[in-house]
Design an enzyme around this catalytic site. Structure first.
Site, PDB file in Angstrom:
ATOM      1  N   GLY A   1       0.830  -1.200   0.000  1.00 52.21           N
ATOM      2  CA  GLY A   1       0.000   0.000   0.000  1.00 52.21           C
ATOM      3  C   GLY A   1       0.860   1.244   0.000  1.00 52.21           C
ATOM      4  O   GLY A   1       2.064   1.182   0.300  1.00 52.21           O
TER       5      GLY A   1
ATOM      6  N   HIS B   1       8.078  -7.276  -3.746  1.00 53.46           N
ATOM      7  CA  HIS B   1       6.783  -7.616  -4.346  1.00 53.46           C
ATOM      8  C   HIS B   1       6.906  -8.877  -5.196  1.00 53.46           C
ATOM      9  O   HIS B   1       7.329  -8.814  -6.357  1.00 53.46           O
ATOM     10  CB  HIS B   1       6.273  -6.449  -5.197  1.00 53.46           C
TER      11      HIS B   1
ATOM     12  N   LYS C   1      -7.790  -9.587 -17.887  1.00 48.50           N
ATOM     13  CA  LYS C   1      -8.113  -9.916 -19.270  1.00 48.50           C
ATOM     14  C   LYS C   1      -7.811 -11.381 -19.591  1.00 48.50           C
ATOM     15  O   LYS C   1      -8.620 -12.055 -20.244  1.00 48.50           O
ATOM     16  CB  LYS C   1      -7.320  -9.006 -20.212  1.00 48.50           C
TER      17      LYS C   1
ATOM     18  N   GLU D   1       4.526 -10.540  -6.471  1.00 53.06           N
ATOM     19  CA  GLU D   1       3.422 -10.662  -7.428  1.00 53.06           C
ATOM     20  C   GLU D   1       3.735 -10.101  -8.811  1.00 53.06           C
ATOM     21  O   GLU D   1       3.062 -10.436  -9.788  1.00 53.06           O
ATOM     22  CB  GLU D   1       2.160  -9.987  -6.866  1.00 53.06           C
TER      23      GLU D   1
ATOM     24  N   CYS E   1       5.368  -6.067   1.665  1.00 55.42           N
ATOM     25  CA  CYS E   1       5.716  -4.644   1.747  1.00 55.42           C
ATOM     26  C   CYS E   1       4.969  -3.966   2.904  1.00 55.42           C
ATOM     27  O   CYS E   1       5.262  -4.237   4.059  1.00 55.42           O
ATOM     28  CB  CYS E   1       5.452  -3.964   0.404  1.00 55.42           C
ATOM     29  N   TYR E   2       3.989  -3.118   2.627  1.00 56.20           N
ATOM     30  CA  TYR E   2       3.228  -2.475   3.706  1.00 56.20           C
ATOM     31  C   TYR E   2       2.607  -3.536   4.622  1.00 56.20           C
ATOM     32  O   TYR E   2       2.561  -3.367   5.851  1.00 56.20           O
ATOM     33  CB  TYR E   2       2.133  -1.593   3.115  1.00 56.20           C
TER      34      TYR E   2
ATOM     35  N   ASP F   1     -14.642  -8.557 -23.555  1.00 53.50           N
ATOM     36  CA  ASP F   1     -15.187  -8.355 -22.209  1.00 53.50           C
ATOM     37  C   ASP F   1     -16.708  -8.413 -22.200  1.00 53.50           C
ATOM     38  O   ASP F   1     -17.318  -9.183 -21.452  1.00 53.50           O
ATOM     39  CB  ASP F   1     -14.715  -7.015 -21.635  1.00 53.50           C
TER      40      ASP F   1
END
Length: 523
Positions: free
Chosen positions: A58, A175, A379, A177, A85-86, A233
């Site tokens: 964050g 991070h 997506k 991710e 992280c945060y 979409d």
């Protein structure tokens, strides 16, 4: 809270721009992830029977007034917790560690030295690259019952874990991710399998069934209007809703005058035949262009387009109501990148990057209840869902097209001549990308009309005409993207054809910006 699987790993979103990336990695590993607000009551989290819990990063500092927090009782549930992280700093502070400004801030790539290759670092090289983005660090570990398991040259406690078996906590300052951490996926999979002991049996088919159930619960006996654009979409959203409540869906295709060449004909032909649902085509070009007359601000363009879409759908709802159908629901193919870029993350604290006509651009007095079955997906996940639903490849793998259409690919004011010019350029671009067999190798390719003119020479005479930019990107999730390395000979052909065949263009440039710092669309 309904979940499609018994292996659930909730993610508390503290305002991270990449929180959904964490969720996506967990889903790819085969466990179901769900984003929650940090203030979710402890009993609701416990009711999910989580296999593990993740605290996201964050933008805040944990010691600032108003910094987001959560119930510290989460750390006493006895399930593994991973702080990123945060999230690492917040959990560390709750456990008794000190959080302070780092002597050396870390932004970008760093070399991580791993001291303990068990648990989350199993089979990870001892020295590996990670992506950092922080200005605070965790200190005074012993008081919190933590031990260091990895470090970088400027961050002595880059990864920690609890020494208390009753509080199985792990924290990483980097991070895992993001794709910039090469072994990040492996680290998260280690957390899912080795730490949380998941079996990895969740699949997209589970999401499809759960999403159908949610649509049925929300809509009941009502009728849904779906804004069908022809893109993947809205097509997948329509197919899902049709599967969930057959006979209760009307698709509305709005010709805004800002579509790709022959888009209207393609949609009419393809979707009436494929979906077998009620399709209404509305010619609203004059209204949209009147709304945008003289408007150059991109946020205002999106807002006006969103409002006009709603007016069109409201009119169509009245027509459908006159036919005896209660059309009070509006379905849209909103994806998570749309939501997070509009500043509407689970925490409600992410930075607003741009309005999307189907998120932040909607009026507050919306007369419809929104049905957005894809709102939690990226997506690539939508494409997987489309395959589960049995949609043809030409729909599933079509490149994205923004809801506002060419209005956000013409920088500056919008006019019909500009739209016609850009349509011709875009058609040539896509023809050459397809001919070079690059369409499936790229994620999104399009032309942009710039608000400048340049001097050129044609037939020994001076010209002063428009500049067109070509944008081509490669990405998996559309949250981050890199510019596509299109071969020079293909770019040369594209440039030559556009300049020779489209009157009014004498210069073509190629956009080599990644996301971030740029966005994929120019507006």
């Amino acid at each position: 809270m309904d979940t499609p699987h018994d292996e659930v790993i909730p993610i508390l979103d503290f305002g991270s721009q990449t929180a959904q990336l964490i969720a996506r990695r967990v889903r790819e590993a085969g466990a179901f992830s769900v984003l929650l607000s940090p203030d979710t009551p402890l009993q609701e989290i416990r009711a999910l029977n989580p296999k593990g819990i993740i605290f996201s990063g964050g933008p805040s500092s944990v010691y600032e007034d108003g910094a987001p927090t959560c119930d510290p009782g989460i750390l006493d549930l006895g399930v593994p917790v991973l702080g990123i992280c945060y999230g690492m700093q917040l959990a560390g502070r709750m456990l008794g560690a000190k959080i302070d400004r780092a002597r050396h801030r870390e932004f970008g790539r760093a070399t991580l030295n791993i001291d303990n290759n068990s648990d989350i670092f199993a089979a990870i090289p001892q020295n590996t690259t990670v992506w950092m983005s922080h200005g605070d660090q965790v200190e005074a570990l012993e008081a919190a019952g933590l031990e260091t398991i990895a470090s970088t040259p400027t961050c002595p406690h880059a990864a920690v874990r609890s020494t208390d078996p009753a509080r199985p906590f792990y924290g990483v300052q980097f991070h895992p991710e993001v794709t910039h951490t090469p072994h990040g996926v492996d680290i998260l999979q280690n957390f899912v399998y080795k730490v949380c002991k998941c079996q990895g049996t969740w699949r997209m088919a589970d999401f499809a069934e759960t999403a159908c159930d949610r649509v049925r619960q929300q809509v009941g006996d009502g009728h849904v209007i779906c804004g069908l654009s022809g893109g993947v979409d809205s097509s997948v959203a329509a197919a899902l809703i049709h599967k969930a409540i057959p006979g209760q869906l009307t698709c509305v295709f709005v010709d805004t005058g800002m579509l790709r060449k022959n888009e209207r004909e393609l949609v009419e032909t393809t979707f009436r035949d494929h979906f077998k649902v009620d399709l209404r085509v509305v010619d609203a070009e004059a209204d949209f262009l009147a709304d945008l007359d003289g408007v150059s601000d991109p946020q205002e363009k999106r807002r006006l387009i969103g409002h006009r879409f709603i007016e069109v759908f409201t009119q169509q709802a009245a027509v459908i109501a006159a036919e005896g159908k209660d059309a009070k629901f509006l379905a849209q193919g909103t994806l998570y990148p749309d939501v997070i870029e509009s500043g509407q993350s689970a925490a409600g604290k992410s930075a607003g990057i741009k309005l999307h006509h189907n998120v932040g651009g909607l009026p507050k007095d919306l007369a419809f209840d929104l049905v957005e079955p894809l709102r939690d997906l990226f997506k690539d996940e939508v494409r997987k869902l489309g395959e589960v639903l049995g949609l043809p490849d030409q729909i599933i793998w079509r490149h994205p097209f923004p809801g506002p259409g060419l209005a956000v690919r013409i920088l500056g004011t919008i006019t019909k001549p500009k739209l016609d010019l850009l349509r011709d350029c875009d058609e040539i671009l896509l023809e050459e990308i397809v001919a070079a067999e690059l369409y499936r190798k790229t994620s999104q390719v399009f032309a942009v009309l710039l608000p400048v003119q340049s001097v050129g020479v044609m037939g020994d005479g001076r010209t002063y005409e428009s500049v067109v930019a070509v944008r081509a990107v490669e990405t998996q999730d559309f949250m981050t993207a890199d510019w596509a390395r299109i071969p020079f000979n293909v770019l040369a052909t594209i440039s030559n054809r556009i300049i020779n065949e489209v009157r009014g263009v004498n210069r073509v440039v190629y956009d080599i910006s990644s996301k971030p710092p740029a966005t994929i669309e120019w507006e």
